[in-house]
Design a protein around this motif. Structure first.
Motif, PDB file in Angstrom:
ATOM      1  N   SER A 127      -4.292   5.451  -5.146  1.00  0.00           N
ATOM      2  CA  SER A 127      -5.077   4.787  -4.112  1.00  0.00           C
ATOM      3  C   SER A 127      -5.156   3.299  -4.435  1.00  0.00           C
ATOM      4  N   PRO A 128      -5.085   2.423  -3.428  1.00  0.00           N
ATOM      5  CA  PRO A 128      -5.112   0.971  -3.682  1.00  0.00           C
ATOM      6  C   PRO A 128      -6.313   0.530  -4.502  1.00  0.00           C
ATOM      7  N   ASP A 129      -7.465   1.141  -4.267  1.00  0.00           N
ATOM      8  CA  ASP A 129      -8.671   0.725  -4.996  1.00  0.00           C
ATOM      9  C   ASP A 129      -8.586   1.060  -6.476  1.00  0.00           C
ATOM     10  N   ALA A 130      -7.817   2.121  -6.815  1.00  0.00           N
ATOM     11  CA  ALA A 130      -7.741   2.554  -8.213  1.00  0.00           C
ATOM     12  C   ALA A 130      -6.579   1.911  -8.961  1.00  0.00           C
ATOM     13  N   ARG A 131      -5.719   1.186  -8.243  1.00  0.00           N
ATOM     14  CA  ARG A 131      -4.518   0.658  -8.863  1.00  0.00           C
ATOM     15  C   ARG A 131      -4.804  -0.673  -9.562  1.00  0.00           C
ATOM     16  N   GLU A 132      -4.235  -0.830 -10.728  1.00  0.00           N
ATOM     17  CA  GLU A 132      -4.337  -2.102 -11.432  1.00  0.00           C
ATOM     18  C   GLU A 132      -3.395  -3.110 -10.773  1.00  0.00           C
ATOM     19  N   PRO A 137       4.027   0.165  -8.435  1.00  0.00           N
ATOM     20  CA  PRO A 137       3.853   1.453  -7.748  1.00  0.00           C
ATOM     21  C   PRO A 137       5.098   2.318  -7.878  1.00  0.00           C
ATOM     22  N   ILE A 138       4.911   3.603  -7.759  1.00  0.00           N
ATOM     23  CA  ILE A 138       6.025   4.542  -7.905  1.00  0.00           C
ATOM     24  C   ILE A 138       7.110   4.295  -6.864  1.00  0.00           C
ATOM     25  N   SER A 139       6.717   3.804  -5.697  1.00  0.00           N
ATOM     26  CA  SER A 139       7.696   3.549  -4.636  1.00  0.00           C
ATOM     27  C   SER A 139       8.713   2.505  -5.050  1.00  0.00           C
ATOM     28  N   TYR A 140       8.297   1.558  -5.867  1.00  0.00           N
ATOM     29  CA  TYR A 140       9.214   0.544  -6.379  1.00  0.00           C
ATOM     30  C   TYR A 140      10.354   1.208  -7.153  1.00  0.00           C
ATOM     31  N   ALA A 439       3.360  -1.758  10.198  1.00  0.00           N
ATOM     32  CA  ALA A 439       4.170  -2.565   9.283  1.00  0.00           C
ATOM     33  C   ALA A 439       4.089  -4.047   9.632  1.00  0.00           C
ATOM     34  N   ILE A 440       4.285  -4.383  10.890  1.00  0.00           N
ATOM     35  CA  ILE A 440       4.259  -5.792  11.295  1.00  0.00           C
ATOM     36  C   ILE A 440       2.865  -6.378  11.100  1.00  0.00           C
ATOM     37  N   LYS A 441       1.844  -5.607  11.442  1.00  0.00           N
ATOM     38  CA  LYS A 441       0.468  -6.063  11.243  1.00  0.00           C
ATOM     39  C   LYS A 441       0.206  -6.333   9.757  1.00  0.00           C
ATOM     40  N   THR A 442       0.764  -5.490   8.898  1.00  0.00           N
ATOM     41  CA  THR A 442       0.588  -5.664   7.450  1.00  0.00           C
ATOM     42  C   THR A 442       1.349  -6.877   6.942  1.00  0.00           C
ATOM     43  N   LEU A 443       2.588  -7.041   7.406  1.00  0.00           N
ATOM     44  CA  LEU A 443       3.428  -8.134   6.917  1.00  0.00           C
ATOM     45  C   LEU A 443       2.844  -9.507   7.250  1.00  0.00           C
ATOM     46  N   ALA A 486       6.397   5.996   3.823  1.00  0.00           N
ATOM     47  CA  ALA A 486       5.558   6.296   2.648  1.00  0.00           C
ATOM     48  C   ALA A 486       5.706   5.207   1.593  1.00  0.00           C
ATOM     49  N   PHE A 487       6.943   4.757   1.356  1.00  0.00           N
ATOM     50  CA  PHE A 487       7.169   3.664   0.403  1.00  0.00           C
ATOM     51  C   PHE A 487       6.432   2.402   0.858  1.00  0.00           C
ATOM     52  N   PHE A 488       6.526   2.121   2.149  1.00  0.00           N
ATOM     53  CA  PHE A 488       5.883   0.910   2.677  1.00  0.00           C
ATOM     54  C   PHE A 488       4.370   0.957   2.479  1.00  0.00           C
ATOM     55  N   PHE A 489       3.752   2.087   2.825  1.00  0.00           N
ATOM     56  CA  PHE A 489       2.298   2.200   2.681  1.00  0.00           C
ATOM     57  C   PHE A 489       1.877   2.043   1.219  1.00  0.00           C
ATOM     58  N   ASP A 490       2.677   2.604   0.327  1.00  0.00           N
ATOM     59  CA  ASP A 490       2.364   2.511  -1.098  1.00  0.00           C
ATOM     60  C   ASP A 490       2.505   1.072  -1.597  1.00  0.00           C
ATOM     61  N   LEU A 491       3.637   0.434  -1.289  1.00  0.00           N
ATOM     62  CA  LEU A 491       3.893  -0.919  -1.764  1.00  0.00           C
ATOM     63  C   LEU A 491       2.937  -1.947  -1.156  1.00  0.00           C
ATOM     64  N   SER A 492       2.495  -1.693   0.078  1.00  0.00           N
ATOM     65  CA  SER A 492       1.600  -2.641   0.751  1.00  0.00           C
ATOM     66  C   SER A 492       0.131  -2.343   0.486  1.00  0.00           C
ATOM     67  N   LYS A 493      -0.150  -1.281  -0.309  1.00  0.00           N
ATOM     68  CA  LYS A 493      -1.527  -0.893  -0.653  1.00  0.00           C
ATOM     69  C   LYS A 493      -2.364  -0.629   0.601  1.00  0.00           C
ATOM     70  N   ASN A 494      -1.781   0.156   1.503  1.00  0.00           N
ATOM     71  CA  ASN A 494      -2.489   0.482   2.740  1.00  0.00           C
ATOM     72  C   ASN A 494      -3.807   1.185   2.440  1.00  0.00           C
ATOM     73  N   LYS A 495      -4.871   0.717   3.039  1.00  0.00           N
ATOM     74  CA  LYS A 495      -6.211   1.204   2.730  1.00  0.00           C
ATOM     75  C   LYS A 495      -6.425   2.669   3.097  1.00  0.00           C
ATOM     76  N   SER A 496      -5.646   3.165   4.040  1.00  0.00           N
ATOM     77  CA  SER A 496      -5.824   4.573   4.414  1.00  0.00           C
ATOM     78  C   SER A 496      -5.480   5.504   3.256  1.00  0.00           C
ATOM     79  N   LEU A 497      -4.684   5.025   2.284  1.00  0.00           N
ATOM     80  CA  LEU A 497      -4.321   5.848   1.132  1.00  0.00           C
ATOM     81  C   LEU A 497      -5.497   6.078   0.192  1.00  0.00           C
ATOM     82  N   ASN A 498      -6.597   5.371   0.433  1.00  0.00           N
ATOM     83  CA  ASN A 498      -7.813   5.605  -0.364  1.00  0.00           C
ATOM     84  C   ASN A 498      -8.464   6.940  -0.037  1.00  0.00           C
ATOM     85  N   HIS A 499      -8.120   7.490   1.126  1.00  0.00           N
ATOM     86  CA  HIS A 499      -8.820   8.678   1.609  1.00  0.00           C
ATOM     87  C   HIS A 499      -7.987   9.928   1.347  1.00  0.00           C
TER      88      HIS A 499
END
Length: 751
Positions: A127-132, A137-140, A439-443, A486-499
């Motif tokens: 989760s983005p909040d728990a990541r240092e 990230p594993i997606s890398y 993706a575009i909104k994040t970029l 999935a790679f994009f959400f992980d690399l961009s630290k999408n907040k929804s992954l906190n849930h």
């Protein structure tokens, strides 16, 4: 318990490494389909392994956990559409497993892809909040594994362009391209380990923006280290060169879209984040790297070229062709011999065939007609091969691919529309639209350092969806389609992954030991997974037996084909494709036994052939290929039991309701009436075949033979019948095949 969870996570991680690295590479010479079948089976096997590891993890933790993502709703809708389409399918078995040989696209494959998406984000993504902050990230790492796989595929295919295919060496022990048929020539259109030039091209098109993005990230990480960015640039150039040598127009257009997004969005990001002037823009290393990339990509493009006419002026061949005619005579001659041949999106087919764009438009119109008849849920997942026959436009008979079996619409979106209806296509497009929106909104919010790899992933995704407009997905492309987001959400630290969805919703208790109840569940899960793995292994071995028997049947070695075909049926009784091939083998052997005065054995084989055919047809009333085999079986057995010619006629009548524009069915039915000496009916169906396909030589020639025989049988009308025979033969020579020696010889006899 904590150690166990870590080991399970490690097992899941390595399973994904195996999938991403090996799927593009795996192939086997002895399976019915060398490439896609084996790739799909690897996905099924590794999905089963991950299912066991993830299931064991949930049992150990005492709860079901699934991480939330932005695509949850469209993925759920898409999966529901595939289930509903399978339930109401005209061929449920095919809809579940997928069309035999590739299997990709059936409900089971879709379940696997969506399962892998959630297995990845739930178990491997933090989760983005728990990541240092400095944690990779594993997606890398997954991206790097995919690029390494692309490197292996590219290097494997490269020698084949120059006539030394490693696949031929591995399969046949000869380092040449002689192991391929004339339609598959890697010196003309490279396909490496993907099995088809368009699939190779799109696979590489998806990786080019990502490898370029990785180079820019490395340059931004350490501006003094230029070696690593250059290596990524060289990898990008290798991918691009191999893509051009695949001669895939659809892949080139897909890559063009992905790279346009990459460069436009990349340059926009640099300007937006640095507020640089145009003059200062070119002083930055990232900007120079981008400019160098463009220049080198164009140089490669200039020398290798493309088959898309609109871009040929930018290539060396285009420049040569633009020179005065007297100076380009030799070059034009050389260019005609080097034209790509034999594949779906090459400009022409070997021997001056119909342009593929023209054929594709006809097939697309057929797909729309299927949709009009089945608008909500389509005809069933992966059933295009059977549904298209019923709506096949008659003008398809005038193309060089008139007798091909089209198991795809050659447009991913029209294929979904035809086979899964508006529900299936709508939910599929919703996945694409929502991902691109997020993706575009994040970029727009990301820094330069973060943006380039993310832009590369979106560029690769765009390359796939644009290429698929002119083709269709295969195993690795579907994996990318579901895992790139999935790679994009992980690399961009999408907040929804906190849930995390959790049932029951409680804290992890990793200190308690597993009781008997949990151990029992793990054993049951292990048994279930082992059973499915055994089933997949058995299926794979049965396929090899079927492939051997089918090839021997085609070679006319029916006696040798019997044992492997019977083995395949015994190993996998539920696969009617095997029974279908065995039925024609049994019917042919029955005739051969009768000719060798073994009447009792012949009768037994004939009875088995008829029983198999009856059994298959009873379960597959909409499967035209099975009905065509049934017609062959009954026609063969009519040599033993003449009354069966009437059954062959009935089967042909029914088959024509499934394929009303099939000229060959009408022609075959005419031959059946010829065997009954019913000239009136024979002529009726020959005329129908000629009407359906005016350039079909066989019915005109058969009609000429019929009139020739009638002239012999009725001397008083010999002149009239011989004149009609001559008219048919002259029509063939004038309008269809002027050099047909057989026709000329018969015409000479009638003079």
């Amino acid at each position: 318990m904590h150690d166990l969870i870590e080991k399970l996570d490690k097992g899941i991680k390595w399973s994904f490494y195996i999938i991403l690295f090996l799927v593009p590479l795996v192939m086997h010479p002895n399976t019915y389909e060398l490439f896609e079948f084996n790739k799909m089976w690897l996905v099924f096997i590794m999905s089963t392994v991950i299912l066991f590891l993830w299931g064991m993890k949930m049992i150990a933790k005492g709860k079901i956990e699934i991480r939330r993502t932005p695509l949850d709703i469209p993925l759920a809708l898409f999966l529901l559409s595939q289930i509903v389409s399978t339930v109401f399918s005209i061929e449920p078995h095919v809809s579940f497993w997928g069309y035999y040989s590739r299997f990709n696209g059936g409900l089971l494959s879709t379940l696997s892809y969506i399962f892998l998406y959630y297995a990845f984000v739930t178990n491997l993504v933090s989760s983005p909040d728990a990541r240092e902050n400095n944690e990779k990230p594993i997606s890398y790492k997954m991206v790097i594994v995919s690029l390494l796989s692309g490197l292996a595929v590219s290097l494997w295919g490269l020698p084949s362009h120059f006539g030394a295919d490693p696949t031929c060496f591995m399969f046949r022990g000869q380092l040449d391209v002689a192991c391929w048929t004339p339609q598959f020539q890697p010196t003309i259109r490279m396909f490496s380990t993907l099995g088809q030039p368009n699939w190779l091209g799109t696979f590489l098109a998806a990786l080019v923006p990502i490898s370029l993005g990785m180079g820019l990230i490395k340059l931004k990480d350490n501006p003094k280290n230029i070696v690593t960015p250059i290596l990524y640039l060289l990898l990008t150039l290798l991918f691009f060169a191999d893509l051009l040598w695949s001669r895939s127009q659809s892949s080139f257009l897909g890559l063009g879209t992905g790279m346009a997004f990459f460069f436009v969005f990349g340059i926009f990001t640099i300007f937006r984040k640095t507020d640089e002037s145009v003059e200062n823009f070119f002083k930055q290393k990232t900007s120079r790297f981008l400019l160098l990339s463009v220049v080198l990509l164009f140089i490669i493009f200039f020398f290798i070229g493309t088959d898309i006419n609109a871009f040929k002026i930018l290539t060396l061949d285009g420049v040569k062709n633009a020179l005065p005619k007297q100076s380009q005579t030799v070059n034009k001659k050389e260019n005609t011999t080097a034209a790509p041949q034999g594949f779906a999106d090459s400009p022409t087919i070997v021997g001056g065939g119909t342009e593929s764009s023209q054929i594709r438009l006809i097939v697309w119109r057929g797909a729309l007609d299927i949709f009009k008849q089945h608008p909500l849920f389509g005809t069933g997942t992966e059933t295009f091969a059977y549904a298209y026959y019923k709506v096949k436009p008659q003008e398809h008979n005038l193309t060089s691919e008139w007798d091909y079996l089209y198991n795809k619409a050659h447009n991913e979106y029209l294929n979904y529309l035809a086979t899964t209806g508006i529900f299936g296509l709508g939910s599929y497009l919703l996945i694409i639209a929502l991902f691109l929106f997020v993706a575009i909104k994040t970029l727009l919010k990301k820094s330069i350092k973060e943006a380039f790899l993310l832009i590369g992933i979106v560029g690769g995704f765009l390359a796939i969806i644009v290429s698929n407009f002119f083709g269709f997905s295969v195993v690795i492309l579907n994996l990318f389609f579901f895992l790139f987001p999935a790679f994009f959400f992980d690399l961009s630290k999408n907040k929804s992954l906190n849930h995390m969805y959790s049932m029951p919703n409680k804290e992890d208790d990793l200190n308690s030991k597993m009781g008997n109840g949990r151990m029992t569940l793990i054993v049951l899960l292990a048994i279930l997974c082992l059973y499915f793995l055994f089933y997949l292994a058995n299926f794979w071995f049965a396929d090899m037996q079927y492939a051997l028997g089918s090839n021997l049947n085609k070679a006319g070695e029916f006696t040798q084909a019997y044992t492997p075909l019977q083995n395949s049926v015994n190993m996998l009784p539920g696969e009617d494709t095997y029974k279908d091939e065995l039925s024609i083998n049994l019917a042919t052997l029955a005739v051969l036994l009768q000719q060798n005065s073994r009447a009792t054995d012949a009768a037994q084989f004939a009875q088995r052939a008829q029983a198999l055919s009856d059994d298959i047809i009873s379960r597959h009333p909409n499967n035209l290929p099975f009905f065509k085999t049934r017609i062959r079986v009954e026609y063969a057995l009519a040599q033993l039991q003449p009354q069966l010619i009437n059954e062959a006629i009935k089967s042909a009548d029914y088959a024509r309701t499934l394929a009303p524009t099939d000229a060959k069915l009408a022609y075959n039915e005419a031959l059946f009436y010829s065997q009954k000496n019913d000239n009136a009916k024979m002529l009726q169906f020959l005329d129908l075949a000629e009407k359906l396909k005016p350039n079909y030589t066989d019915p005109y020639y058969a009609e000429a033979l019929m009139y020739q025989q009638m002239a012999k049988d009725t001397p008083s009308k010999a002149d009239e019948y011989n004149a009609k025979a001559k008219n048919n033969l002259e029509y063939i020579l004038k309008n269809i095949d002027p050099s047909n020696k057989q026709v000329k010889d018969l015409l000479d006899k009638l003079q």
